[in-house]
Design a protein around this motif. Structure first.
Motif, PDB file in Angstrom:
ATOM      1  N   LEU A 187       0.796  -1.094  -0.051  1.00 19.74           N
ATOM      2  CA  LEU A 187       0.045   0.021  -0.064  1.00 19.74           C
ATOM      3  C   LEU A 187       0.909   1.305   0.040  1.00 19.74           C
ATOM      4  CD1 LEU A 187      -2.806  -1.084   2.318  1.00 19.74           C
ATOM      5  CD2 LEU A 187      -3.110  -0.441  -0.047  1.00 19.74           C
ATOM      6  N   VAL A 188       1.956   1.127   0.800  1.00 17.70           N
ATOM      7  CA  VAL A 188       2.800   2.499   0.910  1.00 17.70           C
ATOM      8  C   VAL A 188       3.588   2.707  -0.730  1.00 17.70           C
ATOM      9  CG1 VAL A 188       4.840   3.474   1.692  1.00 17.70           C
ATOM     10  CG2 VAL A 188       3.505   2.138   3.355  1.00 17.70           C
ATOM     11  N   LEU A 189       3.720   1.463  -1.416  1.00 15.40           N
ATOM     12  CA  LEU A 189       4.570   1.596  -2.701  1.00 15.40           C
ATOM     13  C   LEU A 189       3.163   2.054  -3.560  1.00 15.40           C
ATOM     14  CD1 LEU A 189       6.384   0.874  -4.786  1.00 15.40           C
ATOM     15  CD2 LEU A 189       5.658  -1.500  -4.430  1.00 15.40           C
ATOM     16  N   LEU A 190       1.940   1.587  -3.609  1.00 17.08           N
ATOM     17  CA  LEU A 190       1.090   2.041  -4.344  1.00 17.08           C
ATOM     18  C   LEU A 190       0.725   3.595  -4.159  1.00 17.08           C
ATOM     19  CD1 LEU A 190      -1.074  -1.049  -4.293  1.00 17.08           C
ATOM     20  CD2 LEU A 190       0.397  -0.428  -6.165  1.00 17.08           C
ATOM     21  N   ILE A 191       0.647   3.868  -3.138  1.00 17.01           N
ATOM     22  CA  ILE A 191       0.487   5.548  -2.750  1.00 17.01           C
ATOM     23  C   ILE A 191       1.499   6.312  -3.264  1.00 17.01           C
ATOM     24  CG2 ILE A 191       0.463   7.108  -0.769  1.00 17.01           C
ATOM     25  CD1 ILE A 191      -1.113   4.991   0.903  1.00 17.01           C
ATOM     26  N   ALA A 192       2.818   6.002  -3.149  1.00 15.05           N
ATOM     27  CA  ALA A 192       4.026   6.632  -3.845  1.00 15.05           C
ATOM     28  C   ALA A 192       3.703   6.831  -5.344  1.00 15.05           C
ATOM     29  CB  ALA A 192       5.262   6.008  -3.348  1.00 15.05           C
ATOM     30  N   MET A 193       3.313   5.572  -5.881  1.00 16.74           N
ATOM     31  CA  MET A 193       3.324   5.740  -7.178  1.00 16.74           C
ATOM     32  C   MET A 193       2.124   6.637  -7.753  1.00 16.74           C
ATOM     33  SD  MET A 193       5.791   3.911  -8.427  1.00 16.74           S
ATOM     34  CE  MET A 193       5.197   3.790 -10.206  1.00 16.74           C
ATOM     35  N   GLY A 194       0.946   6.547  -6.863  1.00 13.62           N
ATOM     36  CA  GLY A 194      -0.307   7.284  -7.093  1.00 13.62           C
ATOM     37  C   GLY A 194      -0.211   8.794  -6.953  1.00 13.62           C
ATOM     38  N   THR A 195       0.909   9.167  -6.233  1.00 14.76           N
ATOM     39  CA  THR A 195       1.140  10.572  -5.964  1.00 14.76           C
ATOM     40  C   THR A 195       1.721  11.424  -7.095  1.00 14.76           C
ATOM     41  OG1 THR A 195       3.116  10.450  -5.090  1.00 14.76           O
ATOM     42  CG2 THR A 195       1.222  10.445  -3.654  1.00 14.76           C
ATOM     43  N   TYR A 196       2.398  10.510  -7.976  1.00 13.75           N
ATOM     44  CA  TYR A 196       3.058  11.306  -9.077  1.00 13.75           C
ATOM     45  C   TYR A 196       2.700  11.160 -10.602  1.00 13.75           C
ATOM     46  CZ  TYR A 196       6.946   7.857  -9.998  1.00 13.75           C
ATOM     47  OH  TYR A 196       7.604   6.533 -10.413  1.00 13.75           O
ATOM     48  N   ARG A 197       1.723  10.182 -10.457  1.00 12.48           N
ATOM     49  CA  ARG A 197       1.324   9.571 -12.026  1.00 12.48           C
ATOM     50  C   ARG A 197       0.907  10.685 -12.598  1.00 12.48           C
ATOM     51  NH1 ARG A 197      -0.972   3.692 -13.457  1.00 12.48           N
ATOM     52  NH2 ARG A 197      -1.126   4.028 -15.809  1.00 12.48           N
ATOM     53  N   SER A 198      -0.241  11.425 -12.156  1.00 10.83           N
ATOM     54  CA  SER A 198      -0.953  12.374 -12.800  1.00 10.83           C
ATOM     55  C   SER A 198       0.099  13.650 -13.391  1.00 10.83           C
ATOM     56  CB  SER A 198      -2.091  13.193 -12.090  1.00 10.83           C
ATOM     57  OG  SER A 198      -3.053  12.003 -12.224  1.00 10.83           O
ATOM     58  N   PRO A 199       0.789  14.067 -12.416  1.00 13.62           N
ATOM     59  CA  PRO A 199       1.862  14.909 -12.555  1.00 13.62           C
ATOM     60  C   PRO A 199       2.793  14.613 -13.724  1.00 13.62           C
ATOM     61  CG  PRO A 199       1.378  15.052 -10.363  1.00 13.62           C
ATOM     62  CD  PRO A 199       0.885  13.784 -10.948  1.00 13.62           C
ATOM     63  N   ALA A 200       3.273  13.389 -13.611  1.00 15.41           N
ATOM     64  CA  ALA A 200       4.227  12.685 -14.887  1.00 15.41           C
ATOM     65  C   ALA A 200       3.676  12.894 -16.226  1.00 15.41           C
ATOM     66  CB  ALA A 200       4.808  11.431 -14.268  1.00 15.41           C
TER      67      ALA A 200
END
Length: 435
Positions: free
Chosen positions: A112-125
């Motif tokens: 979950l920590v990993l998925l939250i980290a990925m979710g925070t920058y996918r839209s900006p990227a």
């Protein structure tokens, strides 16, 4: 006006790193859950949907937050850097500590920590490309971005074939070499991006080149002129946007079901061991080779027609796969066509959504696009997993056929966002990279 290839490729490094990770996630996390923690298909599908559930909230939120961010590093770069660092740290802990522990709750928490980290920058990227690309060039730019993403997927598939050797007991498979290769790639890609792309400087340059003018800005400008302030889309444009987003949901329900369950399908139905990566690699390479030609084709025949052709190709290939009783090397041809069809969709669908946005709302519309794709992916691993476990593994490809047909029907209702360039006066001008 021509696309800046070098700049777009460098921008695409962020998406390359993201896709490298998701290729690993989709392929290997279900296997770890099955062999290390002895979970059934429905439970595995539920856990695999966590990323999509989180994305429903994280992608729109961080898309809007990045729209409002104003720093010396730009709007999107801070999110990309911090998100990547947290993600690679969590991935390392997941494989090195959580997996061998045999403790499912601990594994799920780190995941979950990993998925939250990925979710925070996918839209900006993802927003970085339209943010730094003039509106008429975004389909061509998206072809390059998807090419970079596909290369990230190819990297993970190749590293999987080279570095991942199944043990006699699947639970003892050593994931360390594969994990290290992905971590190094993600860190290196983002480091190059930060070193070469200055968001604020490039924005000023683009404004001098003609700006980021799009259909959304034209609509808002007309409404402000005629009725004062107002940013709502006209009913016909809004209708197109809704049908386009529904199409996104339907083709993701089809495609994500196949990619998530394929590694288990080939083992259970076609009785292959360690052979799945080669077939997926063929589909991904076909997509890589077709992105640029598809960008050219869509500039000639239009985004909508290209998407519809891609949906038809994929539907036919799903149907063929459903009818194959045993594995045959001919399936590789159809997976290559699936890659081409998926490329035709991806090159054009996101630019059609962003075309209806203002320059200042790119992150918001990117988040909306992903809300629909992720909502589909929340449901499809659970629904398809239930069918696999309680009906038959043979339901996988018919399931994909049904949702592809629905995507075709809704896409037929889309009437906006299909920007075409003016007709060229000379044949040689058709080879210029301008949309």
């Amino acid at each position: 006006m021509k696309l800046n290839y070098k700049r777009t490729i460098l921008i695409g490094l962020a998406f390359l790193s993201i896709c490298a990770f998701w290729q690993f996630y989709d392929n290997e996390i279900p296997r770890i859950l099955k062999y290390n923690f002895n979970l059934g298909e429905t439970a595995t599908g539920f856990i695999m949907a966590f990323d999509n559930i989180l994305a429903l909230f994280l992608l729109p939120i961080f898309g809007v937050l990045s729209d409002k961010t104003d720093s010396r590093f730009g709007k999107r770069t801070p999110y990309i850097v911090v998100g990547t660092i947290v993600a690679v740290t969590a991935l390392s802990v997941l494989i090195l500590v959580a997996k061998p522990s045999g403790n499912l709750p601990f594994f799920v928490v780190i995941l979950l920590v990993l998925l939250i980290a990925m979710g925070t920058y996918r839209s900006p990227a993802v927003s970085l490309m339209p943010e730094l690309t003039p509106a008429p060039l975004r389909s061509q730019g998206n072809a390059i971005i998807n090419l970079m993403g596909a290369l990230g997927g190819v990297f993970t598939l190749v590293m999987t074939m080279v570095l991942l050797k199944s043990a006699e007991n699947e639970a003892d498979t050593n994931y360390l070499p594969l994990m290290l290769s992905i971590v190094i790639l993600m860190l290196l890609a983002v480091a190059i991006l930060v070193a070469t792309i200055n968001e604020n400087k490039i924005k000023k340059q683009i404004e001098e080149e003609g700006g980021l003018h799009s259909l959304g800005e034209e609509i808002e400008s007309d409404m402000e002129e005629n009725k004062g302030k107002g940013a709502k889309l006209p009913k016909d444009v809004f209708k197109s946007l809704v049908f386009l987003l529904l199409s996104v949901a339907f083709w993701y329900m089809a495609y994500n079901a196949v990619t998530t369950a394929y590694t288990r399908y080939v083992e259970e139905v076609w009785h292959l061991q360690d052979g799945y990566a080669g077939t997926l690699l063929i589909a991904t390479v076909a997509a890589v080779l077709s992105y640029i030609p598809i960008g050219f084709i869509s500039s000639k025949v239009g985004r909508k027609k290209t998407i519809l052709a891609g949906v038809v190709i994929m539907t036919v290939c799903y149907l063929v796969a459903a009818l194959m009783p045993v594995y045959s090397s001919s399936i590789n041809i159809f997976f290559a066509l699936i890659g081409i069809g998926w490329a035709a969709i991806n090159v054009n669908s996101y630019p059609m959504v962003v075309e209806m946005s203002r320059a200042g709302d790119i992150g918001k519309y990117t988040g909306t696009y992903y809300t629909f794709s992720m909502a589909a992916q929340v449901l499809t691993p659970i629904l398809s997993g239930f069918l696999l476990e309680h009906v038959s593994y043979r339901t996988l490809f018919p399931y994909a056929v049904v949702f592809s047909c629905l995507a075709f029907c809704t896409m037929m209702m889309v009437k906006h966002g299909d920007v075409k360039p003016p007709k060229k006066e000379k044949i040689l001008e058709h080879f210029d990279v301008d949309d």
